[in-house]
Design a protein around this motif. Structure first.
Motif, PDB file in Angstrom:
ATOM      1  N   VAL A   4       0.877  -1.163   0.047  1.00 46.94           N
ATOM      2  CA  VAL A   4       0.038  -0.215   0.102  1.00 46.94           C
ATOM      3  C   VAL A   4       0.838   1.288   0.068  1.00 46.94           C
ATOM      4  N   ALA A   5       0.665   2.262  -0.840  1.00 48.73           N
ATOM      5  CA  ALA A   5       1.497   3.374  -1.190  1.00 48.73           C
ATOM      6  C   ALA A   5       0.545   4.747  -0.931  1.00 48.73           C
ATOM      7  N   SER A   6       1.095   5.534  -0.730  1.00 49.24           N
ATOM      8  CA  SER A   6       0.429   7.106  -0.771  1.00 49.24           C
ATOM      9  C   SER A   6       0.135   7.124  -2.347  1.00 49.24           C
ATOM     10  N   SER A   7      -1.317   7.840  -2.413  1.00 44.54           N
ATOM     11  CA  SER A   7      -1.664   8.145  -3.662  1.00 44.54           C
ATOM     12  C   SER A   7      -1.101   9.514  -4.186  1.00 44.54           C
ATOM     13  N   HIS A   8       0.085   9.846  -3.295  1.00 46.26           N
ATOM     14  CA  HIS A   8       0.695  11.417  -4.113  1.00 46.26           C
ATOM     15  C   HIS A   8       1.522  10.915  -5.429  1.00 46.26           C
ATOM     16  N   ALA A   9       1.642  11.997  -6.075  1.00 46.88           N
ATOM     17  CA  ALA A   9       2.334  11.656  -7.382  1.00 46.88           C
ATOM     18  C   ALA A   9       3.665  11.201  -7.203  1.00 46.88           C
ATOM     19  N   SER A  10       4.230  11.679  -6.136  1.00 42.41           N
ATOM     20  CA  SER A  10       5.463  11.480  -5.654  1.00 42.41           C
ATOM     21  C   SER A  10       5.945   9.890  -6.022  1.00 42.41           C
ATOM     22  N   LEU A  11       5.184   8.875  -5.666  1.00 37.66           N
ATOM     23  CA  LEU A  11       5.357   7.690  -5.842  1.00 37.66           C
ATOM     24  C   LEU A  11       4.986   6.980  -7.021  1.00 37.66           C
ATOM     25  N   ASP A  12       4.569   7.772  -8.097  1.00 40.88           N
ATOM     26  CA  ASP A  12       4.194   7.094  -9.279  1.00 40.88           C
ATOM     27  C   ASP A  12       5.379   6.042  -9.999  1.00 40.88           C
ATOM     28  N   GLU A  13       6.402   6.863 -10.252  1.00 39.36           N
ATOM     29  CA  GLU A  13       7.358   6.145 -10.547  1.00 39.36           C
ATOM     30  C   GLU A  13       7.826   4.703  -9.893  1.00 39.36           C
ATOM     31  N   ALA A  14       7.929   5.054  -8.529  1.00 32.43           N
ATOM     32  CA  ALA A  14       8.360   3.771  -7.646  1.00 32.43           C
ATOM     33  C   ALA A  14       7.470   2.794  -7.607  1.00 32.43           C
ATOM     34  N   SER A  15       6.172   3.204  -7.737  1.00 25.85           N
ATOM     35  CA  SER A  15       5.192   2.143  -7.251  1.00 25.85           C
ATOM     36  C   SER A  15       4.376   1.692  -8.855  1.00 25.85           C
ATOM     37  N   GLY A  16       4.621   2.556  -9.634  1.00 26.52           N
ATOM     38  CA  GLY A  16       3.980   2.090 -10.823  1.00 26.52           C
ATOM     39  C   GLY A  16       2.450   1.741 -10.962  1.00 26.52           C
ATOM     40  N   GLU A  17       2.140   0.658 -11.595  1.00 28.79           N
ATOM     41  CA  GLU A  17       0.757   0.330 -11.533  1.00 28.79           C
ATOM     42  C   GLU A  17       0.551  -0.969 -10.703  1.00 28.79           C
ATOM     43  N   VAL A  18       1.600  -1.331  -9.817  1.00 31.06           N
ATOM     44  CA  VAL A  18       1.653  -2.668  -9.107  1.00 31.06           C
ATOM     45  C   VAL A  18       1.337  -2.265  -7.690  1.00 31.06           C
ATOM     46  N   ALA A  19       1.057  -1.198  -7.309  1.00 27.18           N
ATOM     47  CA  ALA A  19       0.766  -0.934  -5.693  1.00 27.18           C
ATOM     48  C   ALA A  19      -0.828  -0.543  -5.572  1.00 27.18           C
ATOM     49  N   VAL A  20      -1.104  -0.796  -4.256  1.00 25.69           N
ATOM     50  CA  VAL A  20      -2.504  -0.370  -4.090  1.00 25.69           C
ATOM     51  C   VAL A  20      -2.281   1.126  -3.722  1.00 25.69           C
ATOM     52  N   ARG A  21      -3.110   2.004  -4.156  1.00 29.00           N
ATOM     53  CA  ARG A  21      -2.783   3.276  -3.767  1.00 29.00           C
ATOM     54  C   ARG A  21      -3.853   3.859  -2.847  1.00 29.00           C
ATOM     55  N   ALA A  22      -3.349   4.756  -1.721  1.00 28.98           N
ATOM     56  CA  ALA A  22      -4.429   4.970  -0.694  1.00 28.98           C
ATOM     57  C   ALA A  22      -3.898   6.586  -0.289  1.00 28.98           C
ATOM     58  N   ASP A  23      -4.850   7.304  -0.013  1.00 30.94           N
ATOM     59  CA  ASP A  23      -4.810   8.670   0.693  1.00 30.94           C
ATOM     60  C   ASP A  23      -4.183   8.630   1.910  1.00 30.94           C
ATOM     61  N   PRO A  24      -3.264   9.154   2.049  1.00 31.66           N
ATOM     62  CA  PRO A  24      -2.341   9.037   3.387  1.00 31.66           C
ATOM     63  C   PRO A  24      -3.217   9.810   4.685  1.00 31.66           C
ATOM     64  N   GLU A  25      -3.958  10.728   4.218  1.00 30.56           N
ATOM     65  CA  GLU A  25      -4.748  11.425   5.069  1.00 30.56           C
ATOM     66  C   GLU A  25      -6.187  10.975   5.535  1.00 30.56           C
ATOM     67  N   ARG A  26      -6.311   9.803   5.002  1.00 29.32           N
ATOM     68  CA  ARG A  26      -7.677   8.987   5.427  1.00 29.32           C
ATOM     69  C   ARG A  26      -7.459   7.712   5.837  1.00 29.32           C
ATOM     70  N   PRO A  27      -7.331   7.289   7.141  1.00 27.62           N
ATOM     71  CA  PRO A  27      -7.497   6.082   7.945  1.00 27.62           C
ATOM     72  C   PRO A  27      -8.106   4.997   7.076  1.00 27.62           C
ATOM     73  N   ASP A  28      -9.412   5.335   6.684  1.00 31.27           N
ATOM     74  CA  ASP A  28     -10.359   4.382   6.277  1.00 31.27           C
ATOM     75  C   ASP A  28     -10.036   4.028   4.810  1.00 31.27           C
ATOM     76  N   ALA A  29      -9.164   4.955   4.181  1.00 30.39           N
ATOM     77  CA  ALA A  29      -8.646   4.466   2.763  1.00 30.39           C
ATOM     78  C   ALA A  29      -7.423   3.621   2.994  1.00 30.39           C
ATOM     79  N   ILE A  30      -6.612   3.876   3.739  1.00 33.46           N
ATOM     80  CA  ILE A  30      -5.623   3.018   3.978  1.00 33.46           C
ATOM     81  C   ILE A  30      -5.783   1.607   4.677  1.00 33.46           C
TER      82      ILE A  30
END
Length: 69
Positions: free
Chosen positions: A1-27
């Motif tokens: 699970v990675a932050s949905s912030h754009a800074s992690l786009d290259e590192a996680s690509g399309e293979v990570a589940v992205r979540a809003d780090p400001e929302r515990p329910d999304a995490i």
């Protein structure tokens, strides 16, 4: 699970589940999704990670430094 912030786009690509780090329910939802997709994400993650290497990183850094010299 990675932050949905754009800074992690290259590192996680399309293979990570992205979540809003400001929302515990999304995490929490992201963790549940990642657990449900474990085998798929693990295989895709290893394939994605193979695109990165220290040699490639060093070459990129060297090229950038030579441009500025």
């Amino acid at each position: 699970v990675a932050s949905s912030h754009a800074s992690l786009d290259e590192a996680s690509g399309e293979v990570a589940v992205r979540a809003d780090p400001e929302r515990p329910d999304a995490i929490a939802d992201g963790i549940r999704e990642a657990l449900a997709r474990h085998d798929e994400l693990a295989a895709a993650g290893l394939e994605h990670a193979a695109r990165f290497s220290w040699r490639s990183t060093a070459g990129t850094m060297l090229a950038a430094l030579e441009e500025r010299a």
